[in-house]
Design an enzyme around this catalytic site. Structure first.
Site, short mmCIF file in Angstrom:
data_model
loop_
_atom_site.label_atom_id
_atom_site.label_comp_id
_atom_site.label_asym_id
_atom_site.label_seq_id
_atom_site.Cartn_x
_atom_site.Cartn_y
_atom_site.Cartn_z
N THR A 98 0.82 -1.21 0.00
CA THR A 98 0.00 0.00 0.00
C THR A 98 0.85 1.26 0.00
O THR A 98 2.01 1.24 0.46
CB THR A 98 -0.89 -0.01 1.27
OG1 THR A 98 -1.47 1.26 1.45
CG2 THR A 98 -0.09 -0.33 2.52
N ASP A 99 0.28 2.38 -0.47
CA ASP A 99 0.98 3.67 -0.38
C ASP A 99 0.99 4.20 1.05
O ASP A 99 1.70 5.15 1.36
CB ASP A 99 0.36 4.70 -1.34
CG ASP A 99 -1.10 5.02 -1.03
OD1 ASP A 99 -1.71 4.34 -0.17
OD2 ASP A 99 -1.64 5.96 -1.65
N GLU A 100 0.19 3.57 1.95
CA GLU A 100 0.13 4.07 3.33
C GLU A 100 1.45 3.90 4.07
O GLU A 100 1.67 4.53 5.10
CB GLU A 100 -1.03 3.40 4.09
CG GLU A 100 -2.35 3.67 3.42
CD GLU A 100 -3.57 3.21 4.21
OE1 GLU A 100 -3.51 3.16 5.44
OE2 GLU A 100 -4.58 2.90 3.55
N TYR A 123 -1.86 -0.83 10.91
CA TYR A 123 -1.97 -1.46 9.58
C TYR A 123 -0.77 -1.09 8.71
O TYR A 123 -0.05 -1.96 8.20
CB TYR A 123 -3.27 -1.05 8.88
CG TYR A 123 -3.27 -1.35 7.40
CD1 TYR A 123 -3.24 -2.66 6.92
CD2 TYR A 123 -3.29 -0.31 6.44
CE1 TYR A 123 -3.23 -2.95 5.56
CE2 TYR A 123 -3.28 -0.59 5.08
CZ TYR A 123 -3.25 -1.91 4.64
OH TYR A 123 -3.22 -2.17 3.28
N LYS A 136 2.38 -3.38 7.22
CA LYS A 136 2.67 -3.52 5.78
C LYS A 136 4.10 -3.04 5.49
O LYS A 136 4.81 -3.62 4.67
CB LYS A 136 1.67 -2.74 4.93
CG LYS A 136 0.26 -3.29 4.92
CD LYS A 136 0.14 -4.69 4.33
CE LYS A 136 0.35 -4.75 2.84
NZ LYS A 136 0.06 -6.11 2.30
P1 NAD Z 1 -9.20 -7.88 1.83
O1 NAD Z 1 -9.26 -7.65 3.30
O2 NAD Z 1 -10.42 -7.65 1.01
O3 NAD Z 1 -8.74 -9.39 1.56
C1 NAD Z 1 -7.73 -10.03 2.27
C2 NAD Z 1 -7.83 -11.53 2.03
O4 NAD Z 1 -6.76 -12.16 2.74
C3 NAD Z 1 -9.14 -12.14 2.54
O5 NAD Z 1 -9.68 -13.01 1.56
C4 NAD Z 1 -8.71 -12.92 3.77
O6 NAD Z 1 -9.51 -14.08 4.02
C5 NAD Z 1 -7.28 -13.29 3.42
N1 NAD Z 1 -6.45 -13.52 4.61
C6 NAD Z 1 -6.33 -12.73 5.72
N2 NAD Z 1 -5.49 -13.29 6.60
C7 NAD Z 1 -5.03 -14.44 6.04
C8 NAD Z 1 -4.12 -15.45 6.46
N3 NAD Z 1 -3.51 -15.39 7.65
N4 NAD Z 1 -3.87 -16.49 5.62
C9 NAD Z 1 -4.49 -16.58 4.42
N5 NAD Z 1 -5.37 -15.66 3.97
C10 NAD Z 1 -5.64 -14.60 4.78
O7 NAD Z 1 -7.98 -7.02 1.32
P2 NAD Z 1 -7.80 -6.26 -0.08
O8 NAD Z 1 -8.41 -4.92 0.02
O9 NAD Z 1 -8.18 -7.18 -1.17
O10 NAD Z 1 -6.22 -6.07 -0.08
C11 NAD Z 1 -5.35 -7.07 -0.60
C12 NAD Z 1 -3.91 -6.62 -0.45
O11 NAD Z 1 -3.72 -5.40 -1.14
C13 NAD Z 1 -3.50 -6.38 1.00
O12 NAD Z 1 -2.20 -6.86 1.17
C14 NAD Z 1 -3.54 -4.86 1.14
O13 NAD Z 1 -2.59 -4.44 2.08
C15 NAD Z 1 -3.17 -4.42 -0.27
N6 NAD Z 1 -3.73 -3.12 -0.68
C16 NAD Z 1 -5.06 -2.85 -0.53
C17 NAD Z 1 -5.56 -1.62 -0.98
C18 NAD Z 1 -7.04 -1.29 -0.90
O14 NAD Z 1 -7.42 -0.15 -1.20
N7 NAD Z 1 -7.90 -2.23 -0.56
C19 NAD Z 1 -4.70 -0.66 -1.54
C20 NAD Z 1 -3.34 -1.00 -1.66
C21 NAD Z 1 -2.87 -2.21 -1.23
#
Ligand code: NAD
Length: 347
Positions: free
Chosen positions: A133-135, A158, A162
């Site tokens: 993430t950019d955070e 969070y 990350k």
């Molecule tokens: P999300 O919370 O929708 O999905 C996370 C998934 O990971 C879920 O399906 C969950 O069941 C699974 N999970 C959690 N803990 C686990 C574990 N211990 N073992 C196996 N599976 C596990 O998240 P998202 O929004 O789809 O984000 C996905 C990735 O992208 C993350 O790493 C997040 O940091 C990154 N990200 C998200 C955003 C955003 O805006 N949503 C932006 C930039 C980066």
């Protein structure tokens, strides 16, 4: 290629899997623990494909994940599994430390041992792609953009978890020559996003005539990216990115939270007219502690090196998203009815 996607039942992971199965001929193994945020119904479109399989496993469970590496024999790993909600990390950081840091370490350790025993041609293909993430860069003032060289300055449990995982991934490249690529992306929105996050929460509350909570004065700025644009960028970085490099991904869509909420209100008024304008439902609530002021991405590197840029503007992407939530109540209603439906407003 055989690609392991961790967290493939989540919002972005499921978009990545749908994108790969529809647009390429790779095989995907989705490894997901199915926490409250994981939802296999987001993968209905690919369930029938013989190139898609699913294993319910926790990335912190080393023997289970090791076993999956041995049987699936991946050419690449796309690591998205994470605890992802800032507000939840403030209430209870332990799961964030466990999954985001220890879980990433486990995957790196398994990937390193697996990589070391590959034949030279398979070694040259192998990639470990960490999705971040950019955070991790902290908060910006009115001016400037996050670049790949920007120093890390995470502020929430969070983003700190990350940032830790990003550092581990870079260390595994420098120390053990694991061929990693790293991406740091801005806020995503689009279909299948868990309805506790800002955009789906506001869409659903507005459709139901419920209050629309906005933190503080609504003046925090985020750079919004349509999730399918993100999925396309991730596939490009995995296949064409240079090992050891990180790439920032953003949508060139800086908006204050209030602008986002007002845009949604006006579009829903247009699609489903009501007695009163939806803007009257906006309710300002106490700000989140340590709420970062502004995030903005300089996505120049991925654009110039890999030729990627987003297809959707915020205006086109948000229209598609609203229509998707109107058309897909089967997906979100069970979540709204569950114990996880809270008034969390995380962007
Ligand atoms: P999300 O919370 O929708 O999905 C996370 C998934 O990971 C879920 O399906 C969950 O069941 C699974 N999970 C959690 N803990 C686990 C574990 N211990 N073992 C196996 N599976 C596990 O998240 P998202 O929004 O789809 O984000 C996905 C990735 O992208 C993350 O790493 C997040 O940091 C990154 N990200 C998200 C955003 C955003 O805006 N949503 C932006 C930039 C980066």
């Amino acid at each position: 290629m055989n690609i392991i996607v961790t967290g493939g039942a989540g919002f972005i992971g499921s978009a990545v899997i749908r994108h790969i199965i529809k647009n390429a001929d790779h095989s995907v193994l989705n490894i997901d623990k199915l926490t409250y945020a994981g939802n296999l119904s987001s993968l209905k479109e690919v369930e029938g494909s013989d190139r898609y399989s699913f294993a319910q496993a926790d990335i912190c469970d080393k023997p289970a994940v090791q076993e999956l590496f041995s049987s699936f024999k991946p050419d690449a790993v796309m690591h998205l599994a994470a605890e992802s909600h800032v507000d939840r990390s403030i209430d209870g950081p332990a799961d964030f430390i466990e999954t985001n840091i220890i879980g990433t370490y486990n995957l790196l350790d398994i990937s390193k041992k697996y990589f070391e025993q590959l034949q030279p041609d398979a070694k040259s293909r192998f990639r470990f792609h960490h999705i971040s993430t950019d955070e991790v860069y902290g908060s910006l003032g009115r001016e400037g953009f996050f670049k790949e060289e920007t120093s890390y300055d995470p502020r929430s449990p969070y983003s700190a978890s990350k940032a830790s995982s990003d550092h581990l991934v870079k260390a595994w490249h420098h120390t053990y020559q694991l061929p990693i690529v790293l991406t740091n992306c801005s806020n995503n929105y689009g279909p299948y996003q868990f309805p506790e996050k800002l955009i789906p929460l506001i869409i659903l509350n507005a459709l139901e005539g419920k209050p629309l909570p906005v933190y503080g004065k609504g003046d925090n700025i985020r750079d919004w990216l349509y999730v399918e644009d993100h999925a396309e960028a991730l596939a490009k970085v995995l296949l064409e990115g240079r090992p050891g490099e990180s790439y920032n991904i953003g949508g060139h869509n800086e908006k204050t939270n209030l602008e986002v909420v007002q845009t949604i209100c006006d579009l829903i008024d247009e699609i489903r007219p009501a007695d009163k304008p939806r803007r009257e439902l906006i309710k300002f609530v106490k700000d989140r502690p340590g709420h970062d002021k502004r995030y903005a991405i300089d996505a120049g590197k991925i654009q110039s090196e890999l030729g990627w840029q987003p297809k959707e503007s915020f205006e086109t992407g948000i229209r598609k998203t609203i229509q998707w939530y109107i058309d897909n109540q089967w997906w979100w209603q069970p979540i709204r009815d569950s114990k996880y439906a809270g008034e969390r407003l995380g962007e």
